[in-house]
Design an enzyme around this catalytic site. Structure first.
Site, short mmCIF file in Angstrom:
data_model
loop_
_atom_site.label_atom_id
_atom_site.label_comp_id
_atom_site.label_asym_id
_atom_site.label_seq_id
_atom_site.Cartn_x
_atom_site.Cartn_y
_atom_site.Cartn_z
N SER A 128 24.01 8.69 -13.40
CA SER A 128 23.16 7.74 -14.11
C SER A 128 23.13 6.40 -13.41
O SER A 128 24.10 5.98 -12.80
CB SER A 128 23.64 7.54 -15.54
OG SER A 128 22.82 6.57 -16.17
N LYS A 183 26.08 14.04 -19.50
CA LYS A 183 24.91 13.28 -19.01
C LYS A 183 23.74 13.45 -19.97
O LYS A 183 23.00 12.49 -20.25
CB LYS A 183 24.53 13.73 -17.60
CG LYS A 183 23.25 13.07 -17.06
CD LYS A 183 23.37 11.55 -17.07
CE LYS A 183 22.30 10.81 -16.29
NZ LYS A 183 20.91 11.00 -16.65
N HIS A 186 24.37 11.29 -22.85
CA HIS A 186 24.11 9.91 -22.37
C HIS A 186 22.63 9.60 -22.52
O HIS A 186 22.24 8.54 -23.01
CB HIS A 186 24.56 9.77 -20.90
CG HIS A 186 24.02 8.54 -20.22
ND1 HIS A 186 22.71 8.44 -19.78
CD2 HIS A 186 24.59 7.35 -19.93
CE1 HIS A 186 22.51 7.25 -19.25
NE2 HIS A 186 23.63 6.56 -19.31
N ASN A 187 21.79 10.52 -22.07
CA ASN A 187 20.36 10.27 -22.14
C ASN A 187 19.85 10.23 -23.58
O ASN A 187 18.96 9.44 -23.90
CB ASN A 187 19.60 11.31 -21.31
CG ASN A 187 19.64 10.99 -19.83
OD1 ASN A 187 20.59 10.37 -19.35
ND2 ASN A 187 18.63 11.39 -19.09
N GLU A 190 20.66 6.97 -24.67
CA GLU A 190 19.72 6.05 -23.98
C GLU A 190 18.40 5.98 -24.76
O GLU A 190 17.87 4.89 -25.00
CB GLU A 190 19.49 6.58 -22.55
CG GLU A 190 18.39 5.92 -21.75
CD GLU A 190 18.19 6.63 -20.38
OE1 GLU A 190 19.17 6.76 -19.63
OE2 GLU A 190 17.05 7.04 -20.09
C1 6PG Z 1 19.74 7.64 -15.91
C2 6PG Z 1 18.48 8.04 -16.61
C3 6PG Z 1 17.66 9.00 -15.83
C4 6PG Z 1 16.43 9.51 -16.57
C5 6PG Z 1 15.43 8.46 -16.87
C6 6PG Z 1 14.10 8.99 -17.36
O1 6PG Z 1 20.78 7.82 -16.53
O2 6PG Z 1 19.70 7.14 -14.79
O3 6PG Z 1 18.80 8.64 -17.82
O4 6PG Z 1 18.48 10.09 -15.50
O5 6PG Z 1 15.83 10.46 -15.80
O6 6PG Z 1 15.94 7.56 -17.77
O7 6PG Z 1 14.18 9.67 -18.57
P1 6PG Z 1 12.85 9.95 -19.40
O8 6PG Z 1 11.73 10.14 -18.43
O9 6PG Z 1 13.11 11.21 -20.18
O10 6PG Z 1 12.63 8.75 -20.24
#
Ligand code: 6PG
Length: 477
Positions: A128, A183, A186-187, A190
């Site tokens: 990430s 991960k 994590h997303n 996010e």
């Molecule tokens: C990271 C992000 C990355 C992710 C983007 C786009 O941890 O660097 O999570 O891996 O691909 O944030 O995610 P979306 O296109 O689903 O918003």
């Protein structure tokens, strides 16, 4: 064979990762399906360190020291399988294949199993931090066997971001798919963080009547407090940005349909399978979906609802302070839910994930990096068996202190007709956990009524069924 590590797939994440290794003193073999990209990378960045440009798969594999460590940085899904099919026959037992993409953890489990049969370690690694993180120091979440971490870990620790106390933002998460699972969550977090921030923005705009520039200032201020995080920081940047073509706030000229590549959705799908309530994260995924249904939204614009009168002066500022409370409280809930999911996944798959260590490696480099994670780490380090983040005294006190304002903000949003799905879902979760009795007892009664699904009682052990269509006496099931 001179390279300590190799990277195949030289799109921006792959090349930045390769450069990061080279800049940290490692010799890096680089390879791409179209060799022109490999040459371009070495031409442009060759001065940064030692690269070995490999034109063919064979050349690439031959360039690597044994046990070989090769990182696959191609699109998740079939492209990853295709690369593995291409390389596996060229590898030897003990070699380590690393998938640094956003793979689904079930795919990682399958690939790990298949390669293990041939004596090859397959390591799914969550990375990430976006493009800049890959180059300057990402947060790295490696799964795979403990032996593979012996071969790989020290290198990852060198290139990873460092937390404020100097600890590298990486550690062995657990076997097979554990890294990609973490991960994925994590997303999910996010997505929730982003949605909560978006709802706070929406309220500051519509209820407090603030301009985007003023809201940017507000976020900057919040970023100096307990909400200190990368996402709050970039939110202020985005909101302060003015569109060059029109002179309008950038946020007013961007189409309001949020896209996604799938990791947030996977988080929710997996949480459903594990039976973990991740309602804040789910609402964040759904909020993106709602925003994208342009036709449905256009057809619904005439529906009745209140039109909010923005507050002014001190009342507006007092409301903004409450929004900070609501945002912080909802954020605690998102992390509570995300960590619950990691615990449940760890139990389901036998990964033995250390939740404190996960919080620790999210402290730097990743998109959700935040001062707050240090506190989560401390909470789990102090009590690894903590039933949930809200059971931590510190978080319980903070969320308790925020709850009045949190309710006032959700109430104002409802009264003003502003959608706050993640704020509201987080508050409902909080109240559900607090409740002495939930109406689930009624749900059980209904299930027993129409399907003889049985229920348990509060006062006696066992399963029971009421003869609803008969004399309504109770039978032991
Ligand atoms: C990271 C992000 C990355 C992710 C983007 C786009 O941890 O660097 O999570 O891996 O691909 O944030 O995610 P979306 O296109 O689903 O918003």
């Amino acid at each position: 064979s001179t390279a300590q590590i190799g990277v195949t797939g030289l799109a921006v994440m792959g090349s930045n990762l390769a450069r990061n290794f080279a800049r940290n003193g490692f010799t890096v073999a680089v390879h791409n399906r179209t060799a022109a990209k490999t040459r371009a990378l070495v031409e442009e960045f060759g001065h940064e360190g030692d690269f070995v440009a490999a034109e063919s798969a064979k050349e690439f594999v031959d360039a690597l020291e044994r046990p070989r460590r090769l990182i696959v940085m191609v699109k998740a899904g079939e492209p990853t399988d295709a690369v593995i099919r291409e390389f596996a026959p060229l590898l030897e037992p003990g070699d380590v294949v690393i998938d640094g993409g956003n793979a689904h953890f079930e795919d990682t489990r399958r690939r790990e199993r298949e390669l293990r049969e041939r004596g090859i370690h397959f390591v799914g690694v969550g990375i990430s931090g976006g493009e800049e993180g890959a180059l300057l120091g990402p947060s790295i979440m490696p799964g795979g066997s403990p032996e593979s971490y012996d071969a790989l870990g020290p290198m990852l620790e060198r290139i990873a971001a460092k937390a404020a106390d100097g600890t590298p933002c990486t550690s062995h998460v657990g076997p097979d798919g554990a890294g990609h699972f973490v991960k994925m969550v994590h997303n999910g977090i996010e997505y929730a963080d982003m949605q909560l921030i978006a709802e706070a923005y929406h309220l500051l705009r519509e209820v407090a009547g603030y301009s985007p520039a003023r809201i940017a200032e507000t976020f900057r201020e919040w970023n100096r407090g307990r909400l200190d995080s990368y996402l709050i920081e970039i939110t202020a940047e985005v909101l302060a940005h003015v569109d060059a073509a029109t002179g309008k706030p950038f946020v007013d000229v961007v189409a309001d349909a949020a896209e996604q590549k799938g990791t947030g959705r996977w988080t929710v799908q997996t949480a459903m399978d594990l039976g973990v309530p991740v309602s804040g994260i789910a609402e964040a995924v759904f909020a993106r979906a709602v925003s994208g249904h342009a036709g449905l939204r256009a057809a619904s614009r005439g529906l009745a609802g209140p039109s909010a009168q923005p507050l002014e002066g001190e009342a507006a500022d007092a409301f903004a302070a409450k929004v900070e409370q609501a945002l912080y409280a909802s954020k605690i809930v998102s992390y509570t839910q995300g960590f619950h999911q990691i615990r449940a996944g760890s139990e389901e798959y036998g990964w033995g994930i250390d939740l404190g260590a996960v919080a620790s490696l999210w402290r730097g480099g990743c998109i959700i990096r935040a001062a707050f994670l240090d506190r989560i780490r401390a909470a789990y380090d102090a009590r690894p068996d903590l039933p949930g983040l809200l059971a931590d005294t510190g978080f319980a006190q903070e969320i308790g202190a925020a709850q009045d304002d949190w309710r006032a903000v959700v109430a104002a949003a409802v009264a003003g007709g502003i959608p706050v799905p993640a704020f509201a879902a987080s508050l409902a979760y909080y109240d559900a956990l607090r409740a002495e009795r939930l109406p689930a007892a009624l749900t059980q009664g209904q299930r027993d009524f129409f399907g003889a699904h049985t229920y348990r009682r509060t006062d006696r052990e066992g399963s029971f069924h009421t003869l609803w269509s008969g004399d309504r006496t109770e039978a032991t099931a």
